[in-house]
Design a protein around this motif. Structure first.
Motif, PDB file in Angstrom:
ATOM      1  N   LYS A  18      41.732  46.743  39.662  1.00  0.00           N
ATOM      2  CA  LYS A  18      41.816  45.300  39.452  1.00  0.00           C
ATOM      3  C   LYS A  18      42.423  44.629  40.669  1.00  0.00           C
ATOM      4  O   LYS A  18      41.921  43.612  41.142  1.00  0.00           O
ATOM      5  CB  LYS A  18      42.661  44.984  38.215  1.00  0.00           C
ATOM      6  CG  LYS A  18      41.923  45.099  36.898  1.00  0.00           C
ATOM      7  CD  LYS A  18      42.814  44.701  35.731  1.00  0.00           C
ATOM      8  CE  LYS A  18      43.317  43.307  35.896  1.00  0.00           C
ATOM      9  NZ  LYS A  18      44.676  43.044  35.522  1.00  0.00           N
ATOM     10  N   ALA A  19      43.502  45.203  41.199  1.00  0.00           N
ATOM     11  CA  ALA A  19      44.168  44.616  42.366  1.00  0.00           C
ATOM     12  C   ALA A  19      43.216  44.563  43.558  1.00  0.00           C
ATOM     13  O   ALA A  19      43.172  43.565  44.284  1.00  0.00           O
ATOM     14  CB  ALA A  19      45.424  45.414  42.716  1.00  0.00           C
ATOM     15  N   PHE A  20      42.435  45.619  43.765  1.00  0.00           N
ATOM     16  CA  PHE A  20      41.479  45.646  44.874  1.00  0.00           C
ATOM     17  C   PHE A  20      40.454  44.523  44.737  1.00  0.00           C
ATOM     18  O   PHE A  20      40.279  43.708  45.646  1.00  0.00           O
ATOM     19  CB  PHE A  20      40.768  47.005  44.932  1.00  0.00           C
ATOM     20  CG  PHE A  20      39.671  47.058  45.955  1.00  0.00           C
ATOM     21  CD1 PHE A  20      39.957  47.315  47.293  1.00  0.00           C
ATOM     22  CD2 PHE A  20      38.343  46.836  45.602  1.00  0.00           C
ATOM     23  CE1 PHE A  20      38.953  47.349  48.248  1.00  0.00           C
ATOM     24  CE2 PHE A  20      37.324  46.873  46.550  1.00  0.00           C
ATOM     25  CZ  PHE A  20      37.636  47.127  47.881  1.00  0.00           C
ATOM     26  N   TYR A  21      39.752  44.453  43.617  1.00  0.00           N
ATOM     27  CA  TYR A  21      38.682  43.465  43.442  1.00  0.00           C
ATOM     28  C   TYR A  21      39.228  42.039  43.383  1.00  0.00           C
ATOM     29  O   TYR A  21      38.616  41.110  43.911  1.00  0.00           O
ATOM     30  CB  TYR A  21      37.824  43.803  42.220  1.00  0.00           C
ATOM     31  CG  TYR A  21      36.898  44.950  42.507  1.00  0.00           C
ATOM     32  CD1 TYR A  21      35.689  44.746  43.170  1.00  0.00           C
ATOM     33  CD2 TYR A  21      37.240  46.261  42.176  1.00  0.00           C
ATOM     34  CE1 TYR A  21      34.836  45.799  43.470  1.00  0.00           C
ATOM     35  CE2 TYR A  21      36.396  47.332  42.476  1.00  0.00           C
ATOM     36  CZ  TYR A  21      35.204  47.086  43.121  1.00  0.00           C
ATOM     37  OH  TYR A  21      34.368  48.132  43.431  1.00  0.00           O
ATOM     38  N   GLU A  22      40.365  41.843  42.741  1.00  0.00           N
ATOM     39  CA  GLU A  22      40.949  40.502  42.686  1.00  0.00           C
ATOM     40  C   GLU A  22      41.378  40.035  44.078  1.00  0.00           C
ATOM     41  O   GLU A  22      41.234  38.859  44.407  1.00  0.00           O
ATOM     42  CB  GLU A  22      42.115  40.471  41.702  1.00  0.00           C
ATOM     43  CG  GLU A  22      41.659  40.574  40.261  1.00  0.00           C
ATOM     44  CD  GLU A  22      42.774  40.597  39.235  1.00  0.00           C
ATOM     45  OE1 GLU A  22      42.492  40.290  38.065  1.00  0.00           O
ATOM     46  OE2 GLU A  22      43.937  40.928  39.596  1.00  0.00           O
ATOM     47  N   THR A  23      41.878  40.950  44.904  1.00  0.00           N
ATOM     48  CA  THR A  23      42.295  40.600  46.260  1.00  0.00           C
ATOM     49  C   THR A  23      41.102  40.334  47.158  1.00  0.00           C
ATOM     50  O   THR A  23      41.044  39.309  47.843  1.00  0.00           O
ATOM     51  CB  THR A  23      43.157  41.730  46.873  1.00  0.00           C
ATOM     52  OG1 THR A  23      44.333  41.887  46.078  1.00  0.00           O
ATOM     53  CG2 THR A  23      43.549  41.418  48.303  1.00  0.00           C
ATOM     54  N   VAL A  24      40.127  41.227  47.168  1.00  0.00           N
ATOM     55  CA  VAL A  24      38.979  41.087  48.061  1.00  0.00           C
ATOM     56  C   VAL A  24      38.174  39.828  47.741  1.00  0.00           C
ATOM     57  O   VAL A  24      37.781  39.078  48.639  1.00  0.00           O
ATOM     58  CB  VAL A  24      38.079  42.343  48.024  1.00  0.00           C
ATOM     59  CG1 VAL A  24      36.758  42.110  48.749  1.00  0.00           C
ATOM     60  CG2 VAL A  24      38.816  43.537  48.635  1.00  0.00           C
ATOM     61  N   PHE A  25      37.923  39.564  46.457  1.00  0.00           N
ATOM     62  CA  PHE A  25      37.077  38.434  46.072  1.00  0.00           C
ATOM     63  C   PHE A  25      37.865  37.187  45.656  1.00  0.00           C
ATOM     64  O   PHE A  25      37.268  36.177  45.293  1.00  0.00           O
ATOM     65  CB  PHE A  25      36.102  38.851  44.972  1.00  0.00           C
ATOM     66  CG  PHE A  25      35.120  39.883  45.457  1.00  0.00           C
ATOM     67  CD1 PHE A  25      34.144  39.548  46.380  1.00  0.00           C
ATOM     68  CD2 PHE A  25      35.203  41.189  45.023  1.00  0.00           C
ATOM     69  CE1 PHE A  25      33.262  40.501  46.857  1.00  0.00           C
ATOM     70  CE2 PHE A  25      34.318  42.155  45.493  1.00  0.00           C
ATOM     71  CZ  PHE A  25      33.345  41.807  46.415  1.00  0.00           C
ATOM     72  N   GLU A  26      39.203  37.279  45.698  1.00  0.00           N
ATOM     73  CA  GLU A  26      40.063  36.159  45.327  1.00  0.00           C
ATOM     74  C   GLU A  26      39.668  35.574  43.972  1.00  0.00           C
ATOM     75  O   GLU A  26      39.410  34.382  43.836  1.00  0.00           O
ATOM     76  CB  GLU A  26      40.073  35.096  46.428  1.00  0.00           C
ATOM     77  CG  GLU A  26      40.675  35.615  47.721  1.00  0.00           C
ATOM     78  CD  GLU A  26      40.746  34.591  48.839  1.00  0.00           C
ATOM     79  OE1 GLU A  26      39.871  33.689  48.915  1.00  0.00           O
ATOM     80  OE2 GLU A  26      41.692  34.695  49.639  1.00  0.00           O
ATOM     81  N   VAL A  27      39.604  36.453  42.964  1.00  0.00           N
ATOM     82  CA  VAL A  27      39.270  36.082  41.593  1.00  0.00           C
ATOM     83  C   VAL A  27      40.269  36.745  40.639  1.00  0.00           C
ATOM     84  O   VAL A  27      41.052  37.594  41.039  1.00  0.00           O
ATOM     85  CB  VAL A  27      37.839  36.528  41.189  1.00  0.00           C
ATOM     86  CG1 VAL A  27      36.795  35.839  42.050  1.00  0.00           C
ATOM     87  CG2 VAL A  27      37.689  38.033  41.244  1.00  0.00           C
ATOM     88  N   THR A  28      40.203  36.354  39.380  1.00  0.00           N
ATOM     89  CA  THR A  28      40.982  37.003  38.332  1.00  0.00           C
ATOM     90  C   THR A  28      40.008  37.620  37.343  1.00  0.00           C
ATOM     91  O   THR A  28      39.104  36.936  36.849  1.00  0.00           O
ATOM     92  CB  THR A  28      41.887  35.981  37.608  1.00  0.00           C
ATOM     93  OG1 THR A  28      42.769  35.403  38.564  1.00  0.00           O
ATOM     94  CG2 THR A  28      42.677  36.649  36.488  1.00  0.00           C
ATOM     95  N   LEU A  29      40.157  38.909  37.081  1.00  0.00           N
ATOM     96  CA  LEU A  29      39.304  39.589  36.102  1.00  0.00           C
ATOM     97  C   LEU A  29      39.891  39.385  34.713  1.00  0.00           C
ATOM     98  O   LEU A  29      41.112  39.342  34.545  1.00  0.00           O
ATOM     99  CB  LEU A  29      39.215  41.083  36.421  1.00  0.00           C
ATOM    100  CG  LEU A  29      38.673  41.440  37.803  1.00  0.00           C
ATOM    101  CD1 LEU A  29      38.642  42.957  37.983  1.00  0.00           C
ATOM    102  CD2 LEU A  29      37.293  40.862  38.012  1.00  0.00           C
ATOM    103  N   ASP A  30      39.027  39.271  33.718  1.00  0.00           N
ATOM    104  CA  ASP A  30      39.460  39.057  32.335  1.00  0.00           C
ATOM    105  C   ASP A  30      39.118  40.265  31.489  1.00  0.00           C
ATOM    106  O   ASP A  30      37.997  40.785  31.552  1.00  0.00           O
ATOM    107  CB  ASP A  30      38.755  37.829  31.736  1.00  0.00           C
ATOM    108  CG  ASP A  30      39.183  36.545  32.420  1.00  0.00           C
ATOM    109  OD1 ASP A  30      40.390  36.379  32.667  1.00  0.00           O
ATOM    110  OD2 ASP A  30      38.300  35.722  32.713  1.00  0.00           O
ATOM    111  N   LYS A  31      40.079  40.685  30.655  1.00  0.00           N
ATOM    112  CA  LYS A  31      39.846  41.823  29.770  1.00  0.00           C
ATOM    113  C   LYS A  31      38.797  41.445  28.729  1.00  0.00           C
ATOM    114  O   LYS A  31      38.853  40.379  28.126  1.00  0.00           O
ATOM    115  CB  LYS A  31      41.132  42.259  29.083  1.00  0.00           C
ATOM    116  CG  LYS A  31      40.957  43.558  28.327  1.00  0.00           C
ATOM    117  CD  LYS A  31      42.275  44.153  27.899  1.00  0.00           C
ATOM    118  CE  LYS A  31      41.988  45.515  27.301  1.00  0.00           C
ATOM    119  NZ  LYS A  31      43.194  46.185  26.881  1.00  0.00           N
TER     120      LYS A  31
END
Length: 124
Positions: A18-31
């Protein structure tokens, strides 16, 4: 109809991924809601059902390992060099820096923290 309607990237470590994808794409993932997961923990990328393209999620399931798969997901970007510039700092690896694919734009190929290769695509 678009050929892809959904994607899942299988991972081993939820928080690291989650930290990788949220950082690279500057988004927040939702459960994704528990009753829909059938034993799979999923974190969805932001999306709109009214917009062009497919959405997907990170998925963790016992018995399904990350990496070493033969499917490559390309994420759409305004300029793939921007997302590429955040990969190493987020714990990933740049496999092939931004390069031209002629009239189809540009791509970068990177590896996430779990060993999954993903593509970054932009027209500029």
């Amino acid at each position: 109809m678009n050929p892809v309607g959904w994607f899942e990237i299988y991972i081993d470590d939820i928080e690291r991924s989650k930290a990788f994808y949220e950082t690279v794409f500057e988004v927040t993932l939702d459960k994704i809601n528990d009753e829909a997961k059938n034993g799979v923990e999923m974190w969805a990328f932001p999306s709109s059902m009214e917009e062009y393209g497919a959405s997907g999620a990170l998925a963790k399931m016992d018995g399904v390992s990350a990496g070493a798969n033969s499917t490559l997901v390309y994420f759409s970007c305004q300029d793939c060099a921007q997302e590429e510039s955040r990969v190493t700092g987020a714990g990933g690896k740049v496999v092939h820096s931004k390069f031209s694919i002629g009239p189809h734009g540009f791509i970068s190929m990177v590896m996430d923290t779990e060993g999954n290769m993903i593509g970054l695509h932009s027209m500029s």
